[in-house]
Design a protein around this motif. Structure first.
Motif, mmCIF file in Angstrom:
data_model
loop_
_atom_site.group_PDB
_atom_site.id
_atom_site.type_symbol
_atom_site.label_atom_id
_atom_site.label_comp_id
_atom_site.label_asym_id
_atom_site.label_seq_id
_atom_site.Cartn_x
_atom_site.Cartn_y
_atom_site.Cartn_z
ATOM 1 N N MET A 1 2.639 30.566 24.986
ATOM 2 C CA MET A 1 3.815 30.213 25.771
ATOM 3 C C MET A 1 3.588 30.617 27.225
ATOM 4 S SD MET A 1 7.805 31.360 25.241
ATOM 5 C CE MET A 1 7.920 30.424 23.741
ATOM 6 N N THR A 2 4.011 29.769 28.169
ATOM 7 C CA THR A 2 3.832 30.033 29.592
ATOM 8 C C THR A 2 4.668 31.229 30.035
ATOM 9 O OG1 THR A 2 3.427 27.691 30.021
ATOM 10 C CG2 THR A 2 4.036 29.060 31.902
ATOM 11 N N ALA A 3 4.027 32.154 30.737
ATOM 12 C CA ALA A 3 4.742 33.317 31.254
ATOM 13 C C ALA A 3 5.609 32.909 32.434
ATOM 14 C CB ALA A 3 3.752 34.398 31.664
ATOM 15 N N ARG A 4 6.852 33.397 32.438
ATOM 16 C CA ARG A 4 7.775 33.127 33.544
ATOM 17 C C ARG A 4 7.791 34.344 34.465
ATOM 18 N NH1 ARG A 4 13.228 32.169 32.815
ATOM 19 N NH2 ARG A 4 13.185 30.549 34.382
ATOM 20 N N VAL A 5 7.484 34.111 35.737
ATOM 21 C CA VAL A 5 7.378 35.194 36.716
ATOM 22 C C VAL A 5 8.353 34.948 37.852
ATOM 23 C CG1 VAL A 5 5.847 36.392 38.336
ATOM 24 C CG2 VAL A 5 4.944 35.552 36.155
ATOM 25 N N MET A 6 9.114 35.987 38.210
ATOM 26 C CA MET A 6 9.923 35.937 39.422
ATOM 27 C C MET A 6 9.208 36.733 40.510
ATOM 28 S SD MET A 6 13.765 37.328 40.406
ATOM 29 C CE MET A 6 14.688 36.028 39.609
ATOM 30 N N LEU A 7 9.040 36.106 41.662
ATOM 31 C CA LEU A 7 8.441 36.742 42.828
ATOM 32 C C LEU A 7 9.510 36.878 43.898
ATOM 33 C CD1 LEU A 7 6.099 37.743 44.639
ATOM 34 C CD2 LEU A 7 5.594 35.326 45.134
ATOM 35 N N VAL A 8 9.786 38.108 44.322
ATOM 36 C CA VAL A 8 10.764 38.356 45.385
ATOM 37 C C VAL A 8 9.992 38.913 46.582
ATOM 38 C CG1 VAL A 8 12.942 39.445 46.011
ATOM 39 C CG2 VAL A 8 12.462 38.910 43.606
ATOM 40 N N GLU A 9 9.773 38.060 47.577
ATOM 41 C CA GLU A 9 8.929 38.390 48.728
ATOM 42 C C GLU A 9 9.412 37.592 49.934
ATOM 43 O OE1 GLU A 9 6.889 39.655 51.380
ATOM 44 O OE2 GLU A 9 5.992 40.477 49.523
ATOM 45 N N ASP A 10 9.740 38.282 51.040
ATOM 46 C CA ASP A 10 10.277 37.583 52.210
ATOM 47 C C ASP A 10 9.204 37.073 53.157
ATOM 48 O OD1 ASP A 10 9.704 40.281 52.932
ATOM 49 O OD2 ASP A 10 10.986 40.090 54.689
ATOM 50 N N ASP A 11 7.957 37.483 52.974
ATOM 51 C CA ASP A 11 6.847 36.969 53.780
ATOM 52 C C ASP A 11 6.426 35.630 53.184
ATOM 53 O OD1 ASP A 11 4.282 36.317 54.778
ATOM 54 O OD2 ASP A 11 3.827 38.418 55.172
ATOM 55 N N SER A 12 6.766 34.536 53.854
ATOM 56 C CA SER A 12 6.549 33.209 53.285
ATOM 57 C C SER A 12 5.069 32.899 53.073
ATOM 58 C CB SER A 12 7.189 32.146 54.173
ATOM 59 O OG SER A 12 6.627 32.174 55.479
ATOM 60 N N VAL A 13 4.211 33.397 53.963
ATOM 61 C CA VAL A 13 2.777 33.139 53.822
ATOM 62 C C VAL A 13 2.238 33.839 52.579
ATOM 63 C CG1 VAL A 13 0.499 33.450 54.856
ATOM 64 C CG2 VAL A 13 2.446 32.804 56.295
ATOM 65 N N LEU A 14 2.594 35.124 52.422
ATOM 66 C CA LEU A 14 2.144 35.876 51.252
ATOM 67 C C LEU A 14 2.745 35.295 49.974
ATOM 68 C CD1 LEU A 14 0.671 38.215 49.937
ATOM 69 C CD2 LEU A 14 2.626 39.686 50.485
ATOM 70 N N ALA A 15 4.037 34.936 50.025
ATOM 71 C CA ALA A 15 4.693 34.368 48.846
ATOM 72 C C ALA A 15 4.011 33.075 48.416
ATOM 73 C CB ALA A 15 6.166 34.117 49.132
ATOM 74 N N GLY A 16 3.644 32.241 49.388
ATOM 75 C CA GLY A 16 2.972 30.994 49.065
ATOM 76 C C GLY A 16 1.602 31.218 48.442
ATOM 77 N N ALA B 1 -3.179 30.534 37.390
ATOM 78 C CA ALA B 1 -3.405 31.299 36.161
ATOM 79 C C ALA B 1 -2.521 30.803 35.019
ATOM 80 C CB ALA B 1 -3.158 32.780 36.417
ATOM 81 N N GLY B 2 -1.787 29.706 35.260
ATOM 82 C CA GLY B 2 -0.978 29.099 34.209
ATOM 83 C C GLY B 2 0.425 29.634 34.080
ATOM 84 N N MET B 3 0.932 30.299 35.111
ATOM 85 C CA MET B 3 2.251 30.914 35.041
ATOM 86 C C MET B 3 3.296 30.068 35.758
ATOM 87 S SD MET B 3 1.152 34.886 35.716
ATOM 88 C CE MET B 3 -0.339 35.519 34.919
ATOM 89 N N ASP B 4 4.523 30.151 35.285
ATOM 90 C CA ASP B 4 5.679 29.482 35.889
ATOM 91 C C ASP B 4 6.317 30.465 36.861
ATOM 92 O OD1 ASP B 4 7.920 28.021 36.540
ATOM 93 O OD2 ASP B 4 8.919 28.332 34.620
ATOM 94 N N VAL B 5 6.335 30.136 38.152
ATOM 95 C CA VAL B 5 6.758 31.080 39.183
ATOM 96 C C VAL B 5 8.012 30.594 39.890
ATOM 97 C CG1 VAL B 5 6.045 32.393 41.226
ATOM 98 C CG2 VAL B 5 4.329 31.648 39.556
ATOM 99 N N GLN B 6 8.992 31.477 40.031
ATOM 100 C CA GLN B 6 10.169 31.215 40.852
ATOM 101 C C GLN B 6 10.190 32.237 41.970
ATOM 102 O OE1 GLN B 6 13.724 31.002 38.456
ATOM 103 N NE2 GLN B 6 13.231 28.954 37.768
ATOM 104 N N VAL B 7 10.379 31.757 43.204
ATOM 105 C CA VAL B 7 10.262 32.607 44.387
ATOM 106 C C VAL B 7 11.622 32.781 45.059
ATOM 107 C CG1 VAL B 7 9.097 32.939 46.603
ATOM 108 C CG2 VAL B 7 7.920 31.750 44.742
ATOM 109 N N PHE B 8 11.908 34.024 45.442
ATOM 110 C CA PHE B 8 13.107 34.342 46.203
ATOM 111 C C PHE B 8 12.705 35.165 47.422
ATOM 112 C CE2 PHE B 8 14.639 33.426 42.016
ATOM 113 C CZ PHE B 8 15.889 32.848 42.208
ATOM 114 N N ALA B 9 13.328 34.860 48.565
ATOM 115 C CA ALA B 9 13.026 35.585 49.799
ATOM 116 C C ALA B 9 14.014 36.713 50.061
ATOM 117 C CB ALA B 9 13.021 34.623 50.996
ATOM 118 N N GLN B 10 15.093 36.760 49.302
ATOM 119 C CA GLN B 10 16.112 37.797 49.475
ATOM 120 C C GLN B 10 16.477 38.405 48.128
ATOM 121 O OE1 GLN B 10 19.349 35.894 51.606
ATOM 122 N NE2 GLN B 10 18.410 36.360 53.579
ATOM 123 N N GLY B 11 17.010 39.627 48.186
ATOM 124 C CA GLY B 11 17.305 40.358 46.968
ATOM 125 C C GLY B 11 18.571 39.922 46.250
#
Length: 229
Positions: A1-16, A25-35
């Motif tokens: 099963m695909t791992a679901r990852v939340m990334l909370v990072e306000d640096d858009s370059v690093l987040a990208g 790596a086969g993971m499902d990623v959702q990105v947030f820039a704020q807490g």
């Protein structure tokens, strides 16, 4: 099963960059820039891993971690930060962080830590099972054998918390925090209502919610039809 990852990072370059590596790596990623929006989403959805920056533009990562641990004691959290002070690391671990990476970091090291955390927490990547009860965490569906269980949001939260911690007694206060979310009006007495409703819905199952007087509740195996206490 695909791992679901939340990334909370306000640096858009690093987040990208991190998103690309995780997706490769086969993971499902959702990105947030704020807490705050990340905190709201974590109240509603389950993830296999949280990658959390400390320095966020609204609430900091420590506050978000504290909120998460108030209702979810098991989701693995890897802190990302430019702060390398020992006191910051200790504070993060005291709040419930599982690991800590200081920027700048090597991507290979980060991914090794990600894989290690996912191996240590396999239940978040699949289903919770105890006796005849199965909970599909990602799909938010629960079953007694093949029969679906019709659960309210708060009933789901109580049962999910008990299913994740079948090896110990869960206090009423801990269950209160598990179902509270953003609603500060939930009282410890409300837990008794949801426990009672769940017992009725588990009557035909081979598990029951046992009351340990003076301590709290836990799930235990029984013969079908004897789920109430």
């Amino acid at each position: 099963m695909t791992a679901r990852v939340m990334l909370v990072e306000d640096d858009s370059v690093l987040a990208g960059a991190l998103t690309s590596v995780l997706q490769d790596a086969g993971m499902d990623v959702q990105v947030f820039a704020q807490g705050e929006p990340a905190s709201e989403r974590l109240q509603k959805e389950s993830y296999d891993l949280l990658l959390l920056d400390i320095g966020l533009p609204d609430i900091d990562g420590f506050e978000l971690l504290s909120r998460l641990r108030a209702h979810n004691t098991s989701m693995p959290v890897l802190m990302l930060t430019a702060r390398d002070a020992i006191s910051d690391r200790v504070h993060g671990f005291d709040l419930g962080a599982d690991d800590y990476v200081v920027k700048p970091f090597a991507v290979d090291e980060l991914m090794a830590r990600v894989r290690s955390l996912l191996r240590r927490h396999p239940a978040r990547s699949g289903k919770l099972t105890h006796g005849s009860i199965t909970m599909d965490v990602a799909a938010k569906r629960a079953f007694n054998g093949e029969q679906p269980l019709d659960l309210s949001v708060r009933e789901w939260s109580v049962l999910e918390h008990l299913m994740k911690h079948t090896d110990r007694v869960i206090s009423k206060q801990e269950l209160t925090e598990a179902i509270r979310g953003t609603d500060a009006n939930i009282s410890p007495n409300a837990v008794e209502v949801y426990i009672s409703r769940l017992r009725g819905k588990l009557e035909e199952a081979d598990v029951r919610i046992r009351t340990i007087h003076g301590f709290g509740y836990m799930l235990e195996s029984v013969q079908p039809g004897n789920a109430r206490q």
